[in-house]
Design a protein around this motif. Structure first.
Motif, PDB file in Angstrom:
ATOM      1  N   SER B 236      66.147  51.945  28.619  1.00 58.20           N
ATOM      2  CA  SER B 236      65.371  52.303  27.418  1.00 58.20           C
ATOM      3  C   SER B 236      64.031  51.570  27.378  1.00 58.20           C
ATOM      4  CB  SER B 236      66.169  51.989  26.148  1.00 58.20           C
ATOM      5  OG  SER B 236      66.406  50.605  26.061  1.00 58.20           O
ATOM      6  N   LEU B 237      63.945  50.448  28.088  1.00 56.96           N
ATOM      7  CA  LEU B 237      62.730  49.628  28.033  1.00 56.96           C
ATOM      8  C   LEU B 237      61.435  50.368  28.392  1.00 56.96           C
ATOM      9  CD1 LEU B 237      63.197  45.938  29.254  1.00 56.96           C
ATOM     10  CD2 LEU B 237      62.024  46.764  27.222  1.00 56.96           C
ATOM     11  N   PRO B 238      61.398  51.091  29.513  1.00 53.75           N
ATOM     12  CA  PRO B 238      60.126  51.740  29.879  1.00 53.75           C
ATOM     13  C   PRO B 238      59.651  52.726  28.801  1.00 53.75           C
ATOM     14  CG  PRO B 238      61.685  51.857  31.696  1.00 53.75           C
ATOM     15  CD  PRO B 238      62.449  51.344  30.511  1.00 53.75           C
ATOM     16  N   VAL B 239      60.588  53.499  28.243  1.00 52.53           N
ATOM     17  CA  VAL B 239      60.189  54.463  27.205  1.00 52.53           C
ATOM     18  C   VAL B 239      59.648  53.731  25.989  1.00 52.53           C
ATOM     19  CG1 VAL B 239      60.918  56.449  25.862  1.00 52.53           C
ATOM     20  CG2 VAL B 239      62.076  55.921  28.000  1.00 52.53           C
ATOM     21  N   ALA B 240      60.360  52.635  25.633  1.00 46.12           N
ATOM     22  CA  ALA B 240      59.914  51.851  24.485  1.00 46.12           C
ATOM     23  C   ALA B 240      58.507  51.309  24.723  1.00 46.12           C
ATOM     24  CB  ALA B 240      60.889  50.700  24.221  1.00 46.12           C
ATOM     25  N   ALA B 241      58.294  50.721  25.893  1.00 45.09           N
ATOM     26  CA  ALA B 241      56.992  50.133  26.210  1.00 45.09           C
ATOM     27  C   ALA B 241      55.904  51.203  26.186  1.00 45.09           C
ATOM     28  CB  ALA B 241      57.033  49.454  27.574  1.00 45.09           C
ATOM     29  N   LEU B 242      56.238  52.362  26.712  1.00 47.07           N
ATOM     30  CA  LEU B 242      55.268  53.447  26.766  1.00 47.07           C
ATOM     31  C   LEU B 242      54.861  53.913  25.358  1.00 47.07           C
ATOM     32  CD1 LEU B 242      54.039  54.853  29.223  1.00 47.07           C
ATOM     33  CD2 LEU B 242      55.636  56.736  28.838  1.00 47.07           C
ATOM     34  N   PHE B 243      55.891  54.101  24.498  1.00 46.92           N
ATOM     35  CA  PHE B 243      55.605  54.598  23.150  1.00 46.92           C
ATOM     36  C   PHE B 243      54.817  53.566  22.341  1.00 46.92           C
ATOM     37  CE2 PHE B 243      57.045  55.774  18.718  1.00 46.92           C
ATOM     38  CZ  PHE B 243      56.291  56.930  18.656  1.00 46.92           C
TER      39      PHE B 243
END
Lengths: 352, 267
Positions: B236-243
């Motif tokens: 979930s981290l990459p999506v969170a960082a991206l958003f």
């Protein structure tokens, strides 16, 4: 043109009571009174910003008492902060024209701007203008609105004294173009400078409406009488003298020397009663004005006494009771009065 | 500088230290999120169609809600700023309700009025419009929780416009409608714009209310949650960082716009 009939307004704890007067077309009508007399409330009632409790207002014979603000064609200029801050000077002046979808907006803005002398500041924002320029723009906007009447609420109060003189002249010029003006002020010098009719207001009531000369010569109110300076108030005309820095003011066959930079023409002259000296013979003095006259009246004043001397017109002189005694002044006796040319204040000159 | 702080070195040090801790509390977790993600995973996510769609969905539904509801919020804010009426305090309190109730509860409440069994839901159904599980539902859920920000900001903006200027405009022959659009609205514009930004930002970050009305299509916050519960933190981290990056970038741009507006107005 504008007729107020028994107008009463309640504004908070303040009461405006049964105000009636007429303003004729082309009048420069000044409402003069101390602060808190209700002058601004009265103006706002005329503009429709306040609803009267009773009474009627007629404009050109039409009852406008309940008319909506935007349909009255009466505009108002306040002492400050009345330009739209987000619009340029040009857009401010164009505002009333665009509101009525008029044609030739640009030309009309230019005409108004030139009349008040701010044609080189059209692209400025209001907060970059000086106090005098700001009020000029405000006036130009009202002129562009082509209002039947322009209301001015202490328009010169927040302006430095030099710009104030220029603006007074401008106000008179605007009025001479046929624009009816109602001007509210607490400053009697301002009133004399511009008015052709004055209404005195005190405690929410209009107590006296008349020409400036009558108002100050025969004051009916405490407020006017309070200004000691208004005792000696003369109407006449001012002329330059060649090769002299003095000017002569002529009234009723009397010539009075004045030291002033006011332009020639019809004018009012005022001398403070405490600026005049009395003597039993002609004196060698720097006072340019010396007249012989008859003592008409001697009255006890709050301080000293007031001697009325007829020198062709009546002059009121304030002296101490001590001086009166030592000079042996009696009613009916002859005496000399003298005052400096620089003690003469000239108002509203150069009009005609 | 403030007198208290200038006259006590201890106080100044203590307060600065405490303030620094607070800033760290906000910045550190976000920074940690970036450090915990490899650049490779980040670009992978950014190129993923599902991720792109969910971020885009979050942005446009929130924007749509903000624009649609501003037609209700701005006139209402003007009334609140200018008119006194009975129970005005009650009305103010009602406007703030969405801020204080749990957002999952807000979602349940919204679901109640937009579900196909409700009156509104049935009416919408006859026009072929569905709320539950559709962007329309997401818009309503987002707007419900974020509308107070716009109403309050616009109301403060209108309150700050001097009434005298509106009166003067009327004496110059302008109609009340023209006065509203040429004087009141432009002068309150800065506050309204900041209300816009707040409402948009609050709406697109909404999770609780949105997930109840529409689990699918997935907005970014829902996707982050779904990936976390199904696959774990790393996924979930990459999506969170991206958003978060997208959000921060938008906020930066909008703050710059706002600053520019102020600058232009100050001239």
């Amino acid at each position: 043109m504008l007729k107020l009939d028994n107008i009463s307004v309640t504004a908070g704890s303040f009461q405006l009571k049964n105000v009636s007067f007429n303003v004729e077309r082309g009048d420069y009508f000044v409402i003069l009174g101390p602060s808190g007399a209700g002058k601004s409330v009265l103006l706002e009632a005329i503009a429709g910003l306040r609803k009267p409790d009773s009474g009627t207002i007629h404009l050109r014979g039409v009852d406008i008492t309940g008319e909506r603000i935007q349909k009255r064609n009466i505009s108002i200029v306040y002492q400050d902060a009345d330009l739209f801050p987000h619009l340029s000077v040009y857009e401010n002046i164009a505002y009333p024209l665009k509101s009525r979808k008029e044609e030739g907006v640009k030309d009309k803005v230019l005409v108004a701007a030139e009349l008040v002398g701010i044609q080189d500041k059209l692209h400025r924002k209001p907060d970059t203008l000086s106090g005098g320029e700001y009020q000029r723009v405000s006036l130009a906007r009202s002129i562009a609105a082509d209002s039947d009447i322009i209301l001015l609420d202490e328009p010169l109060s927040s302006i430095d004294s030099k710009a104030r003189g220029d603006l007074r002249a401008l106000l008179r010029r605007i009025n001479r173009k046929g624009i009816t003006v109602i001007h509210v002020t607490h400053d009697y010098e301002e009133a004399i400078s511009v008015a052709n009719k004055i209404a005195i207001m005190e405690h929410g009531e209009v107590v006296h409406v008349d020409s400036p000369e009558e108002i100050f010569k025969h004051p009916k109110s405490e407020f006017v009488a309070h200004f000691i300076g208004v005792k000696n108030f003369l109407g006449g005309s001012l002329r330059s003298i060649s090769k002299s820095d003095l000017k002569t003011f002529t009234t009723k066959g009397l010539s009075i020397f004045c030291l002033t930079d006011a332009p020639d023409g019809e004018a009012f002259l005022m001398i403070g009663p405490d600026e005049i000296s009395i003597a039993n013979s002609r004196q060698a003095t720097s006072n340019r004005n010396q007249f012989i006259g008859t003592i008409k009246d001697i009255a006890q004043a709050r301080l000293g006494c007031e001697v009325t001397v007829d020198i062709g017109c009546d002059l009121v002189v304030t002296i101490s009771s001590e001086a009166r005694k030592s000079l042996n002044l009696e009613i009916g006796g002859e005496t000399w009065v003298s005052f400096k040319a620089s003690s003469c204040k000239i108002y509203r000159s150069g009009d005609l | 500088m403030n007198t208290l702080l200038r006259n006590s070195r201890t106080l100044q040090l203590a307060f600065t230290f405490l303030g620094g801790l607070l800033l760290l509390f906000i910045v550190a977790p976000i920074a940690g999120m970036y450090f915990g993600t490899s650049l490779h995973a980040l670009t992978d996510s950014a190129n993923n169609k599902e991720v792109q769609d969910s971020i885009w969905l979050s942005l446009w539904t929130s924007m749509a809600g903000t624009v649609l509801f501003s037609f209700l919020a701005i006139p209402f804010a003007y009334v609140l700023a200018r008119k006194d009426f009975p129970f005005k305090n009650l009305v103010h309190a009602i406007i703030d309700i969405p801020i204080i109730i749990p957002h999952s509860a807000a979602g349940i409440a919204v679901l109640g009025i937009v579900s196909r069994d409700s009156v509104l839901g049935k009416m919408a159904d006859t026009f072929g419009l569905r709320f539950v599980g559709h962007p329309a539902g997401i818009i309503v859920a987002m707007a419900f929780v974020s509308i107070p920000f716009l109403v309050n900001a616009a109301r403060d903006g209108f309150s700050a416009v001097p009434e005298r200027l509106e009166k003067i405009a009327l004496t110059l022959g302008a109609s009340p409608v023209r006065v509203f659009f040429t004087v009141s609205l432009p002068l309150a514009w800065r506050s309204i714009l900041s209300g816009f930004i707040l409402m948009w930002g609050r709406g697109m970050s909404e999770f609780g209310a949105v997930i109840i009305v529409a689990y699918n299509p997935q907005t970014a916050p829902v996707m982050i949650y779904e990936r976390f519960t199904s696959y774990g933190l790393q996924y979930s981290l990459p999506v969170a960082a991206l958003f978060v990056t997208v959000c921060l970038a938008l906020f930066l741009i909008l703050r710059l716009i706002k600053k520019q507006v102020r600058h232009v107005e100050a001239r």
